[in-house]
Design a protein around this motif. Structure first.
Motif, mmCIF file in Angstrom:
data_model
loop_
_atom_site.group_PDB
_atom_site.id
_atom_site.type_symbol
_atom_site.label_atom_id
_atom_site.label_comp_id
_atom_site.label_asym_id
_atom_site.label_seq_id
_atom_site.Cartn_x
_atom_site.Cartn_y
_atom_site.Cartn_z
ATOM 1 N N ALA A 103 0.819 -1.358 0.201
ATOM 2 C CA ALA A 103 -0.374 0.023 0.193
ATOM 3 C C ALA A 103 1.552 1.192 0.040
ATOM 4 C CB ALA A 103 -0.783 0.278 0.583
ATOM 5 N N TRP A 104 2.230 1.225 0.565
ATOM 6 C CA TRP A 104 3.166 2.418 0.925
ATOM 7 C C TRP A 104 2.893 3.460 -0.995
ATOM 8 C CZ3 TRP A 104 7.408 5.275 -0.333
ATOM 9 C CH2 TRP A 104 7.990 6.264 -0.092
ATOM 10 N N PRO A 105 3.132 3.108 -2.053
ATOM 11 C CA PRO A 105 4.042 3.948 -2.994
ATOM 12 C C PRO A 105 2.431 4.419 -3.273
ATOM 13 C CG PRO A 105 4.045 1.249 -3.786
ATOM 14 C CD PRO A 105 3.793 1.206 -2.247
ATOM 15 N N ALA A 106 0.880 4.456 -3.733
ATOM 16 C CA ALA A 106 0.086 4.763 -3.562
ATOM 17 C C ALA A 106 -0.259 5.722 -2.798
ATOM 18 C CB ALA A 106 -0.640 3.530 -3.984
ATOM 19 N N THR A 107 -0.403 5.132 -1.779
ATOM 20 C CA THR A 107 -0.185 6.060 -0.692
ATOM 21 C C THR A 107 0.465 7.448 -0.758
ATOM 22 O OG1 THR A 107 -1.202 4.525 0.727
ATOM 23 C CG2 THR A 107 -1.014 6.901 1.371
ATOM 24 N N ALA A 108 1.984 6.846 -0.666
ATOM 25 C CA ALA A 108 2.667 7.781 -0.765
ATOM 26 C C ALA A 108 2.466 8.839 -2.193
ATOM 27 C CB ALA A 108 3.620 7.187 -0.733
ATOM 28 N N GLU A 109 2.297 8.203 -3.329
ATOM 29 C CA GLU A 109 2.238 9.340 -4.745
ATOM 30 C C GLU A 109 0.798 9.824 -4.394
ATOM 31 O OE1 GLU A 109 2.932 10.077 -6.932
ATOM 32 O OE2 GLU A 109 4.919 8.363 -7.070
ATOM 33 N N ALA A 118 7.987 21.000 -1.123
ATOM 34 C CA ALA A 118 8.209 20.582 -0.915
ATOM 35 C C ALA A 118 10.251 20.773 -1.085
ATOM 36 C CB ALA A 118 7.873 18.589 -1.081
ATOM 37 N N PRO A 119 10.789 21.114 -0.519
ATOM 38 C CA PRO A 119 11.983 21.639 -1.246
ATOM 39 C C PRO A 119 12.711 20.600 -2.066
ATOM 40 C CG PRO A 119 12.517 20.790 1.061
ATOM 41 C CD PRO A 119 10.673 20.461 1.312
ATOM 42 N N ASP A 120 12.365 19.160 -1.796
ATOM 43 C CA ASP A 120 12.668 18.163 -2.756
ATOM 44 C C ASP A 120 11.609 17.183 -3.330
ATOM 45 O OD1 ASP A 120 11.544 16.740 -0.618
ATOM 46 O OD2 ASP A 120 13.896 15.710 -0.310
ATOM 47 N N ALA A 121 10.362 18.382 -4.559
ATOM 48 C CA ALA A 121 9.934 17.194 -4.665
ATOM 49 C C ALA A 121 10.391 16.082 -6.042
ATOM 50 C CB ALA A 121 8.849 18.278 -6.081
ATOM 51 N N ASP A 122 11.574 16.587 -6.807
ATOM 52 C CA ASP A 122 11.566 15.106 -7.693
ATOM 53 C C ASP A 122 12.062 14.183 -6.610
ATOM 54 O OD1 ASP A 122 11.346 17.121 -9.804
ATOM 55 O OD2 ASP A 122 13.814 17.204 -9.563
ATOM 56 N N THR A 123 12.707 14.427 -5.350
ATOM 57 C CA THR A 123 13.040 12.685 -4.466
ATOM 58 C C THR A 123 12.231 12.945 -3.463
ATOM 59 O OG1 THR A 123 15.074 14.401 -3.168
ATOM 60 C CG2 THR A 123 16.115 12.879 -5.218
ATOM 61 N N LEU A 125 9.711 10.934 -2.391
ATOM 62 C CA LEU A 125 9.208 9.875 -2.061
ATOM 63 C C LEU A 125 10.439 8.981 -1.081
ATOM 64 C CD1 LEU A 125 6.466 8.806 -5.051
ATOM 65 C CD2 LEU A 125 6.308 10.009 -2.642
ATOM 66 N N ASP A 126 11.390 9.291 -1.957
ATOM 67 C CA ASP A 126 12.757 8.737 -1.786
ATOM 68 C C ASP A 126 13.371 8.695 0.552
ATOM 69 O OD1 ASP A 126 13.080 6.788 -4.178
ATOM 70 O OD2 ASP A 126 14.479 8.240 -4.737
ATOM 71 N N ARG A 127 13.341 10.349 -0.170
ATOM 72 C CA ARG A 127 13.799 10.886 1.418
ATOM 73 C C ARG A 127 12.198 10.183 2.517
ATOM 74 N NH1 ARG A 127 11.147 15.530 4.633
ATOM 75 N NH2 ARG A 127 10.675 16.703 2.698
ATOM 76 N N TRP A 128 10.833 10.479 1.825
ATOM 77 C CA TRP A 128 10.146 10.038 2.996
ATOM 78 C C TRP A 128 10.323 8.096 3.443
ATOM 79 C CZ3 TRP A 128 4.767 12.706 0.411
ATOM 80 C CH2 TRP A 128 4.774 13.606 0.949
ATOM 81 N N ALA A 129 10.521 7.508 2.290
ATOM 82 C CA ALA A 129 11.027 6.040 2.540
ATOM 83 C C ALA A 129 12.259 6.013 3.630
ATOM 84 C CB ALA A 129 11.434 5.233 1.361
ATOM 85 N N ARG A 130 12.992 6.587 3.363
ATOM 86 C CA ARG A 130 14.431 6.839 4.233
ATOM 87 C C ARG A 130 14.063 7.011 5.463
ATOM 88 N NH1 ARG A 130 16.444 9.021 0.397
ATOM 89 N NH2 ARG A 130 16.682 11.006 1.315
ATOM 90 N N GLU A 131 13.386 8.219 5.275
ATOM 91 C CA GLU A 131 13.253 9.504 7.343
ATOM 92 C C GLU A 131 12.235 9.622 7.433
ATOM 93 O OE1 GLU A 131 15.845 13.109 5.727
ATOM 94 O OE2 GLU A 131 16.627 11.782 5.044
ATOM 95 N N CYS A 132 11.010 9.115 7.011
ATOM 96 C CA CYS A 132 9.608 9.451 7.279
ATOM 97 C C CYS A 132 8.791 8.326 7.400
ATOM 98 C CB CYS A 132 9.160 10.211 6.586
ATOM 99 S SG CYS A 132 9.962 12.128 6.157
#
Length: 185
Positions: A103-109, A118-123, A125-132
């Motif tokens: 469920a994570w990818p669809a919810t994160a999108e 967001a200061p890093d709109a391109d990355t 989702l990667d930051r959320w996956a690592r740090e949030c």
């Protein structure tokens, strides 16, 4: 206004529909952790039957201190979009979504689409996956407060302690500096 009696089950359907519509239309929900304490305003999205939030990482809303752990029960409040007062309050079950989960990818999108500035709109989702943390707050019962079933007393809470201060008066000379006319010549 007259109150009508609904057939069995219609009250639950009304409550569920009220929760969904209120959460879809509101930009913020107020979440009170399982231990109680003051509710915290959180931006969210309504996705696949639940309020979804992201936080606890750098530059994201704080979720720490609310006690929102996987499987915990919390209380979610939503205000009326047109009147601004509390419209519905319901119990919710916290589900932590893992970046490697289904469920994570669809919810994160969905969350990314609503994330402002967001200061890093391109990355992002990667930051959320690592740090949030990405959480689903799934309705776990009928609303405890809704139109026709609101508390009669005050529900005001004292402000949370904060290092923020009120604005100081404008220095007396500042308006003259700001509004003086420039002399050409």
């Amino acid at each position: 206004m007259t109150e009508t009696t609904a057939p069995d089950g219609a009250g639950a359907l009304f409550g569920r529909a009220l929760v969904e519509e209120a959460a879809k239309k509101s930009a913020l929900v107020w979440v009170r952790g399982p231990q109680g304490g003051p509710a915290r305003a959180l931006w969210h999205v309504w996705h696949e039957g639940a309020v979804c939030v992201v936080g606890d990482g750098p530059g994201e809303q704080p979720l720490a201190g609310l006690g929102l752990t996987d499987g915990a029960t919390t209380t979610v409040s939503v205000r009326s979009k047109d009147k601004g007062g509390r419209l519905v309050v319901w119990p919710a079950r916290v589900v932590t979504l893992r970046p490697d989960g289904e469920a994570w990818p669809a919810t994160a999108e969905e969350l990314k689409g609503k994330r402002l500035n967001a200061p890093d709109a391109d990355t992002l989702l990667d930051r959320w996956a690592r740090e949030c943390r990405v959480l689903r707050l799934e309705p776990a019962g009928e609303p405890v407060e809704q139109p026709g079933a609101m508390p009669s007393g005050t529900t005001a809470a004292p402000p949370v302690e904060s290092p923020a201060t009120t604005r100081h008066p404008v220095p007396a000379g500042l308006p003259r500096l700001m509004f003086r006319r420039r002399r050409d010549g």
